[in-house]
Design an enzyme around this catalytic site. Structure first.
Site, PDB file in Angstrom:
ATOM      1  N   LYS A 256       0.855  -1.195   0.000  1.00 10.02           N
ATOM      2  CA  LYS A 256       0.000   0.000   0.000  1.00 10.02           C
ATOM      3  C   LYS A 256       0.890   1.243   0.000  1.00 10.02           C
ATOM      4  CE  LYS A 256      -3.182   2.588   3.035  1.00 10.02           C
ATOM      5  NZ  LYS A 256      -4.046   2.570   4.232  1.00 10.02           N
ATOM      6  N   ASP A 261      -2.500  10.209   3.792  1.00 11.92           N
ATOM      7  CA  ASP A 261      -3.903   9.813   3.951  1.00 11.92           C
ATOM      8  C   ASP A 261      -4.645  10.825   4.822  1.00 11.92           C
ATOM      9  OD1 ASP A 261      -6.307   8.530   4.134  1.00 11.92           O
ATOM     10  OD2 ASP A 261      -5.598   6.851   5.366  1.00 11.92           O
ATOM     11  N   LYS A 268     -10.169  12.708   8.190  1.00 18.62           N
ATOM     12  CA  LYS A 268      -9.687  12.271   9.500  1.00 18.62           C
ATOM     13  C   LYS A 268      -9.664  13.458  10.461  1.00 18.62           C
ATOM     14  CE  LYS A 268      -6.477   8.596   8.120  1.00 18.62           C
ATOM     15  NZ  LYS A 268      -7.125   7.505   8.861  1.00 18.62           N
ATOM     16  N   ASP A 279       1.702   6.317   5.598  1.00 13.50           N
ATOM     17  CA  ASP A 279       0.728   5.373   5.040  1.00 13.50           C
ATOM     18  C   ASP A 279       1.239   4.694   3.761  1.00 13.50           C
ATOM     19  OD1 ASP A 279      -1.666   4.152   5.649  1.00 13.50           O
ATOM     20  OD2 ASP A 279      -2.892   5.503   4.457  1.00 13.50           O
ATOM     21  N   ASP A 338     -12.063   7.010   3.751  1.00 13.57           N
ATOM     22  CA  ASP A 338     -10.859   6.770   4.549  1.00 13.57           C
ATOM     23  C   ASP A 338     -10.443   5.300   4.517  1.00 13.57           C
ATOM     24  OD1 ASP A 338      -8.729   7.373   6.146  1.00 13.57           O
ATOM     25  OD2 ASP A 338      -9.884   7.527   8.015  1.00 13.57           O
ATOM     26  N   GLU A 340      -9.319   3.640   2.156  1.00 10.89           N
ATOM     27  CA  GLU A 340      -8.803   3.760   0.788  1.00 10.89           C
ATOM     28  C   GLU A 340      -7.720   2.730   0.465  1.00 10.89           C
ATOM     29  OE1 GLU A 340      -7.581   5.301   3.265  1.00 10.89           O
ATOM     30  OE2 GLU A 340      -5.439   4.998   2.937  1.00 10.89           O
ATOM     31  N   ARG A 342      -7.574  -0.460   0.934  1.00 11.42           N
ATOM     32  CA  ARG A 342      -8.111  -1.652   0.282  1.00 11.42           C
ATOM     33  C   ARG A 342      -8.505  -1.358  -1.172  1.00 11.42           C
ATOM     34  NH1 ARG A 342     -12.451  -1.925   4.979  1.00 11.42           N
ATOM     35  NH2 ARG A 342     -10.718  -0.851   5.960  1.00 11.42           N
TER      36      ARG A 342
HETATM   37  N1  BES Z   1      -4.210   4.434   6.986  1.00 11.67           N
HETATM   38  C1  BES Z   1      -5.351   4.135   7.747  1.00 11.67           C
HETATM   39  C2  BES Z   1      -5.101   3.054   8.805  1.00 11.67           C
HETATM   40  C3  BES Z   1      -4.190   3.421   9.954  1.00 11.67           C
HETATM   41  C4  BES Z   1      -4.709   3.918  11.116  1.00 11.67           C
HETATM   42  C5  BES Z   1      -2.833   3.201   9.854  1.00 11.67           C
HETATM   43  C6  BES Z   1      -3.871   4.205  12.178  1.00 11.67           C
HETATM   44  C7  BES Z   1      -1.997   3.499  10.905  1.00 11.67           C
HETATM   45  C8  BES Z   1      -2.511   3.989  12.055  1.00 11.67           C
HETATM   46  C9  BES Z   1      -6.483   3.608   6.849  1.00 11.67           C
HETATM   47  O1  BES Z   1      -6.510   4.096   5.569  1.00 11.67           O
HETATM   48  C10 BES Z   1      -7.764   3.997   7.518  1.00 11.67           C
HETATM   49  O2  BES Z   1      -7.986   5.152   7.670  1.00 11.67           O
HETATM   50  N2  BES Z   1      -8.543   3.008   7.898  1.00 11.67           N
HETATM   51  C11 BES Z   1      -9.769   3.252   8.574  1.00 11.67           C
HETATM   52  C12 BES Z   1     -10.793   2.285   8.016  1.00 11.67           C
HETATM   53  C13 BES Z   1     -12.198   2.559   8.457  1.00 11.67           C
HETATM   54  C14 BES Z   1     -12.698   3.855   7.849  1.00 11.67           C
HETATM   55  C15 BES Z   1     -13.057   1.413   8.035  1.00 11.67           C
HETATM   56  C16 BES Z   1      -9.576   3.004  10.056  1.00 11.67           C
HETATM   57  O3  BES Z   1      -8.845   2.076  10.418  1.00 11.67           O
HETATM   58  O4  BES Z   1     -10.114   3.759  10.845  1.00 11.67           O
HETATM   59 ZN    ZN Z   2      -4.654   4.685   4.791  1.00  9.98          ZN
HETATM   60 ZN    ZN Z   3      -7.587   5.934   5.382  1.00 13.00          ZN
END
Ligand code: BES
Ligand code: ZN
Ligand code: ZN
Length: 492
Positions: A256, A261, A268, A279, A338, A340, A342
């Protein structure tokens, strides 16, 4: 920095490891000093303890390893790193690690022992200081270790040298990944990374193809491009290919690469949003592993696939509820922009299938839920193939990049079935089983190919120094694990 195995070494300081409750090693000339440090309570061998002794014959740094029964594979790595940083900061240029019989035995012999030392030193001495100026920058230039020697017997020298070279390859590949992953969103754009990676590829004889936005559109990568839509920075889809003439197995590594992000329209919160420059750690790990695979001339065909883009809330950004057709033909409802990672991986995993690989391993800072579950001590693993997972787990243990398997049952696949499209990009708005619904989403794009997904959200970066991670920020997690996995690929 030169790292060599020597039968004896002239150095500014020698390093001696000692366990707690051990009869402390008595190096020439240091016996009375060691005794004194022990009797006066300055040194007991406790983990992390260091004492610098001066005698007429030179300097000796005693480093505590803790209790012998608590010895782990990374005990020496951590201690060697600690010693290297301590001596660098005291202005030493050349240091020599002594080989203590108990430590060598506990490590499993001279090759793993010296590899731990070199690895610990390289990783602990790593700095990301290019943006410092003035005194801090001068200090950094002045204080640099130039030579490291590991003292071994004549009969061990050849094996030790080889093992040192291997550790160097692995750990400098780790440093490369950290360099990429620590860059800010401003400097580390998809375009800038693509340049840097094509340079790397040239240097290592790796084939590098960078697909532009237009080319990605022709490939039907609408899932990947849906993430890039809100950004002014053009996305890049990088494919690296390393092929040995005798290669039989093809392995795809997918990372990824979100260069920043923000969450997109599902923005966020601002607290610690800066960390989202990391990220792209999955992509960075793939670059490191490709570099190591080429440097080791592994008898394999290894493909590195990294979709790179920002996730921004621009005027053209994807809106929650939008539906896209991924390159595989599946339709996706984007309910949260968010989620993203996947989306970019869906098209990257599908791209990997073109190579008919015997295995796909993807790495992604994918879910906050994984950080909640495992913290920063283990990478979350899910798989459709227990045999491959066993190999990945073993590689992780060997280099102390531990992984922990989570279940990927069909119920998690049920949770992401779409209301309007085939699948949706989140399970439920309350985040139930967030790591596993994300994994199930990815599982939709690998078909029957043996696949392991590594969620490195908790392990990819640290903001409290720990062990040999002295420089905060990216850890380069995954590089050593993947390299070890590829090195051992044929072995049963
Ligand atoms: N990049 C984030 C995941 C992340 C969170 C990495 C904290 C490192 C530390 C990812 O893109 C994300 O925002 N995921 C969301 C998914 C949710 C919206 C289903 C998450 O984990 O909150
Ligand atoms: Zn992310
Ligand atoms: Zn994200």
């Amino acid at each position: 920095m030169k790292i060599t195995a020597e039968t004896r070494a002239k150095a500014d300081c020698e390093v001696q490891f000692a366990f707690e409750e051990e009869k402390f090693p008595h190096e020439r000339g240091f016996e009375p000093l060691v005794k004194k440090a022990v009797s006066e309570g300055e040194f007991s061998g406790k983990e992390g303890q260091t004492v610098l002794l001066h005698s007429a014959s030179g300097r000796l740094l005693l480093v505590g390893l803790g209790k012998e029964k608590d010895f782990r594979l990374d005990t020496i790595t951590v201690a060697a790193g600690r010693a290297a940083v301590c001596l660098r900061d005291s202005g030493m240029k050349k240091i020599a690690y002594l080989s203590d019989g108990v430590c060598v035995k506990k490590s499993g012999g001279i090759p793993p022992y010296v590899a731990s030392i070199a690895g610990g030193a390289i990783m602990a001495l790593y700095r990301f200081g290019k943006y410092k100026t003035g005194e801090a920058a001068d200090e950094m230039k002045k204080k640099e270790i130039e030579e490291i020697a590991v003292v071994v017997n004549e009969s061990e020298k050849e094996h030790a040298s080889k093992s040192l070279r291997n550790a160097e390859i692995m750990c400098y590949a780790n440093s490369f990944a950290r360099d990429i992953a620590n860059e800010s969103g401003k400097e580390g754009t998809p375009t800038a990374i693509a340049h840097r990676v094509s340079e790397l590829a040239k240097q290592y004889g790796i084939k590098c193809t960078v697909l532009s936005e237009e080319e990605c559109r022709k490939e039907g990568m609408n899932s990947f491009l849906s993430v890039a839509a809100g950004s002014k920075q053009p996305p890049k889809f990088i494919v690296l290919e390393y092929k040995h003439a005798d290669a039989k197995d093809t392995i795809c590594l997918v990372g990824k690469g979100i260069t920043f992000d923000t969450g997109g329209i599902s923005l966020k919160p601002s607290k610690e949003m800066d960390k989202m420059k990391h990220d792209k750690c999955g992509a960075a790990a793939v670059y490191g592993a490709m570099q190591a695979a080429a440097a080791f001339k592994l008898p394999l065909h290894v493909i590195g696939i990294t979709p790179l883009t920002e996730n921004m809330p621009g005027g053209n950004a994807t809106k929650p509820g939008d539906i896209f057709t991924a390159a595989s033909g599946k339709t996706i409802e984007v309910l949260n922009t968010d989620a993203e990672g996947r989306l970019v991986l869906a098209d990257a995993l599908n791209y990997a299938l073109k190579y008919k690989p015997s295995a796909i391993i993807d790495l992604a800072t994918l879910t906050g839920a994984c950080v909640v579950a495992l913290g920063s001590h283990a990478t979350g693993m899910t798989t459709n193939n227990p045999e491959l997972a066993t190999k990945v787990k073993a590689a992780g243990e060997a280099v102390h990049e531990r992984v922990w398997e989570l279940p990927l049952w069909k119920e998690y696949y049920e949770m992401i079935k779409g209301d309007f499209a085939d699948i949706k990009n989140i399970g439920s708005p309350d985040g139930e089983a967030g790591t596993l619904t994300a994994a199930a989403f990815l599982g939709n794009f690998v078909g029957e190919t043996p696949w392991v997904h590594l969620d490195i959200a908790g392990t990819a970066y640290l903001y409290k120094p720990r062990g040999y991670f002295v420089q905060v920020g990216a850890t380069g997690v995954g590089v050593r694990l993947l390299t070890k996995l590829l090195l051992d690929w044929k072995k049963k």
